[in-house]
Design a protein around this motif. Structure first.
Motif, PDB file in Angstrom:
ATOM      1  N   GLY A  62      -3.501  24.991 -37.102  1.00 34.45           N
ATOM      2  CA  GLY A  62      -4.318  23.807 -36.853  1.00 34.45           C
ATOM      3  C   GLY A  62      -3.626  22.506 -37.197  1.00 34.45           C
ATOM      4  N   ALA A  63      -2.882  22.484 -38.290  1.00 34.45           N
ATOM      5  CA  ALA A  63      -2.175  21.267 -38.674  1.00 34.45           C
ATOM      6  C   ALA A  63      -0.983  21.051 -37.750  1.00 34.45           C
ATOM      7  CB  ALA A  63      -1.701  21.372 -40.125  1.00 34.45           C
ATOM      8  N   GLU A  64      -0.723  19.797 -37.448  1.00 30.74           N
ATOM      9  CA  GLU A  64       0.344  19.493 -36.486  1.00 30.74           C
ATOM     10  C   GLU A  64       1.704  19.965 -36.986  1.00 30.74           C
ATOM     11  OE1 GLU A  64       2.278  15.677 -34.153  1.00 30.74           O
ATOM     12  OE2 GLU A  64       0.867  15.334 -35.769  1.00 30.74           O
ATOM     13  N   TRP A  65       2.005  19.803 -38.260  1.00 30.71           N
ATOM     14  CA  TRP A  65       3.324  20.169 -38.765  1.00 30.71           C
ATOM     15  C   TRP A  65       3.516  21.679 -38.787  1.00 30.71           C
ATOM     16  CZ3 TRP A  65       3.897  22.771 -43.448  1.00 30.71           C
ATOM     17  CH2 TRP A  65       2.771  22.822 -44.262  1.00 30.71           C
ATOM     18  N   ILE A  66       2.449  22.429 -39.061  1.00 31.89           N
ATOM     19  CA  ILE A  66       2.565  23.889 -39.009  1.00 31.89           C
ATOM     20  C   ILE A  66       2.711  24.344 -37.567  1.00 31.89           C
ATOM     21  CG2 ILE A  66       1.362  26.055 -39.460  1.00 31.89           C
ATOM     22  CD1 ILE A  66       0.129  24.749 -41.904  1.00 31.89           C
ATOM     23  N   HIS A  67       1.993  23.703 -36.678  1.00 29.97           N
ATOM     24  CA  HIS A  67       2.070  24.045 -35.255  1.00 29.97           C
ATOM     25  C   HIS A  67       3.493  23.829 -34.730  1.00 29.97           C
ATOM     26  CE1 HIS A  67       0.581  24.581 -31.186  1.00 29.97           C
ATOM     27  NE2 HIS A  67       1.262  23.493 -30.839  1.00 29.97           N
ATOM     28  N   LEU A  68       4.088  22.699 -35.078  1.00 32.73           N
ATOM     29  CA  LEU A  68       5.449  22.432 -34.616  1.00 32.73           C
ATOM     30  C   LEU A  68       6.466  23.349 -35.294  1.00 32.73           C
ATOM     31  CD1 LEU A  68       5.500  18.572 -34.246  1.00 32.73           C
ATOM     32  CD2 LEU A  68       5.680  20.276 -32.452  1.00 32.73           C
ATOM     33  N   GLY A  69       6.250  23.665 -36.555  1.00 34.27           N
ATOM     34  CA  GLY A  69       7.116  24.629 -37.233  1.00 34.27           C
ATOM     35  C   GLY A  69       7.065  25.985 -36.556  1.00 34.27           C
ATOM     36  N   ALA A  70       5.871  26.389 -36.139  1.00 33.22           N
ATOM     37  CA  ALA A  70       5.713  27.659 -35.425  1.00 33.22           C
ATOM     38  C   ALA A  70       6.446  27.630 -34.089  1.00 33.22           C
ATOM     39  CB  ALA A  70       4.235  27.965 -35.214  1.00 33.22           C
ATOM     40  N   HIS A  71       6.414  26.494 -33.407  1.00 38.46           N
ATOM     41  CA  HIS A  71       7.175  26.385 -32.159  1.00 38.46           C
ATOM     42  C   HIS A  71       8.676  26.457 -32.430  1.00 38.46           C
ATOM     43  CE1 HIS A  71       4.138  25.937 -29.142  1.00 38.46           C
ATOM     44  NE2 HIS A  71       3.562  24.933 -29.779  1.00 38.46           N
ATOM     45  N   GLY A  72       9.126  25.909 -33.547  1.00 35.55           N
ATOM     46  CA  GLY A  72      10.537  26.031 -33.923  1.00 35.55           C
ATOM     47  C   GLY A  72      10.925  27.481 -34.140  1.00 35.55           C
ATOM     48  N   LEU A  73      10.051  28.243 -34.812  1.00 39.58           N
ATOM     49  CA  LEU A  73      10.302  29.673 -35.000  1.00 39.58           C
ATOM     50  C   LEU A  73      10.334  30.407 -33.667  1.00 39.58           C
ATOM     51  CD1 LEU A  73       8.017  30.343 -38.078  1.00 39.58           C
ATOM     52  CD2 LEU A  73      10.512  30.368 -38.035  1.00 39.58           C
ATOM     53  N   GLU A  74       9.444  30.025 -32.772  1.00 38.69           N
ATOM     54  CA  GLU A  74       9.378  30.654 -31.453  1.00 38.69           C
ATOM     55  C   GLU A  74      10.662  30.394 -30.658  1.00 38.69           C
ATOM     56  OE1 GLU A  74       6.263  30.700 -27.692  1.00 38.69           O
ATOM     57  OE2 GLU A  74       6.089  29.168 -29.223  1.00 38.69           O
ATOM     58  N   LEU A  75      11.116  29.144 -30.647  1.00 39.25           N
ATOM     59  CA  LEU A  75      12.361  28.816 -29.945  1.00 39.25           C
ATOM     60  C   LEU A  75      13.549  29.543 -30.566  1.00 39.25           C
ATOM     61  CD1 LEU A  75      11.919  24.977 -29.429  1.00 39.25           C
ATOM     62  CD2 LEU A  75      11.896  26.742 -27.663  1.00 39.25           C
TER      63      LEU A  75
END
Length: 100
Positions: A62-75
């Protein structure tokens, strides 16, 4: 600003730091040889993808920084999977004994 990577807003810093962690883990995995390298890369990719899946499943995204961190892990997981396939197909050599 996020203290680990100043010069960018908080959300961008988290994405950069997350990708950097995946790159460091991949660099450590690349120091191995043969099938050990393939296994280490696959392990890092699975860890990255698993952490991404856990974040999404538990609902921390839900938090923007966790969401973007998760996208970093995905990439990172996608890139590591590509590296794993490359090394498995073209660079991993089986050890053979030579009788003299």
């Amino acid at each position: 600003m996020f203290p680990l990577h100043s010069g960018h807003p908080n959300a961008e810093s988290i994405l950069i730091v997350t990708l950097a962690l995946v790159v460091v883990a991949a660099a450590i995995a690349l120091t191995r040889d043969g099938w050990s390298r393939v296994g280490a890369l696959a392990g890092v990719a699975l860890l990255s993808a698993g952490t991404r899946g856990l974040i999404e499943t538990v609902g921390f995204g839900g938090a923007e920084w966790i969401h973007l961190g998760a996208h970093g892990l995905e990439l990172g997981a996608i890139a590591l999977t590509a590296l794993t396939v490359y090394y498995a197909l073209f660079d991993a050599r089986t050890a053979t004994t030579v009788d003299t």
